[in-house]
Design an enzyme around this catalytic site. Structure first.
Site, short mmCIF file in Angstrom:
data_model
loop_
_atom_site.label_atom_id
_atom_site.label_comp_id
_atom_site.label_asym_id
_atom_site.label_seq_id
_atom_site.Cartn_x
_atom_site.Cartn_y
_atom_site.Cartn_z
N ARG A 166 0.93 -1.06 0.08
CA ARG A 166 -0.01 -0.17 -0.11
C ARG A 166 0.89 1.23 0.11
NH1 ARG A 166 -3.74 -3.30 3.67
NH2 ARG A 166 -1.77 -3.19 4.89
N GLU A 226 8.21 -11.45 14.08
CA GLU A 226 7.99 -12.30 15.47
C GLU A 226 8.19 -13.65 15.18
OE1 GLU A 226 4.14 -12.91 18.32
OE2 GLU A 226 3.86 -11.92 16.72
#
Length: 177
Positions: free
Chosen positions: A64, A101
């Site tokens: 985006r 993560e």
């Protein structure tokens, strides 16, 4: 000109919230309605362009950030560089790996065809969460010779600590929650 409070309200009004996406417990902030609204996109573009003042190139982060980066670049009369996820560009590339993560990811830019040495680059993206992607983008551009002068995002998820991860890079968030 639209002030910061008005922009933040605009972003809030055109953000769709999706519960439990992409996983249970996550409240996803979807900016698609903002991008699809001509006035909203124009006003956000103006605000991000103001934050990128002085840039000679805009770097938009996959995916985006491409939309926003191109709009900001046009508004400023400068070029745009797409910062891609690994494996999307033909070689040779400059690459920067960063921690997720659970594992790692990488970003790439062309090593040929775009001279970055001495270019004043502003980074543009949609959302700042943990800051890992934006920080990796800044490192990637700096390693390639660019002078990264600022970053701008539409939405900052403040509780996730992204601002600290990109410090001391000047960061503008049009709305922080």
């Amino acid at each position: 000109m639209t002030g910061p409070d008005e922009i933040a309200e605009l972003v809030a009004s055109l953000t769709r919230e999706v519960a439990d996406f992409p996983e249970p417990g996550v409240q996803f902030k979807d900016l698609t309605p903002l991008f699809a609204d001509a006035d909203g996109l124009s006003r956000v573009t103006d605000a991000l362009a103001q934050a990128a003042s002085g840039a000679t190139l805009i770097a938009g982060i996959d995916a985006r950030g491409f939309l926003l980066g191109a709009a900001v670049a046009i508004r400023l009369g400068v070029g745009v560089l797409a910062v891609r996820k690994a494996g999307k560009l033909p070689p040779p590339v400059h690459a920067q790996t960063y921690q997720l993560e659970y594992g790692t990811a990488a970003l790439e830019i062309p090593a040929d065809g775009v001279e970055l040495a001495g270019r004043r680059v502003a980074i543009v993206d949609d959302v700042l969460a943990t800051g890992g992607t934006l920080a990796a983008t800044a490192r990637l551009l700096t390693t390639a010779g660019a002078d990264v002068i600022s970053a701008g995002v539409v939405l900052e998820l403040s509780d996730l600590g992204g601002r600290a991860a990109v410090a001391p890079l000047p960061l503008t968030a049009l709305r922080a929650i």
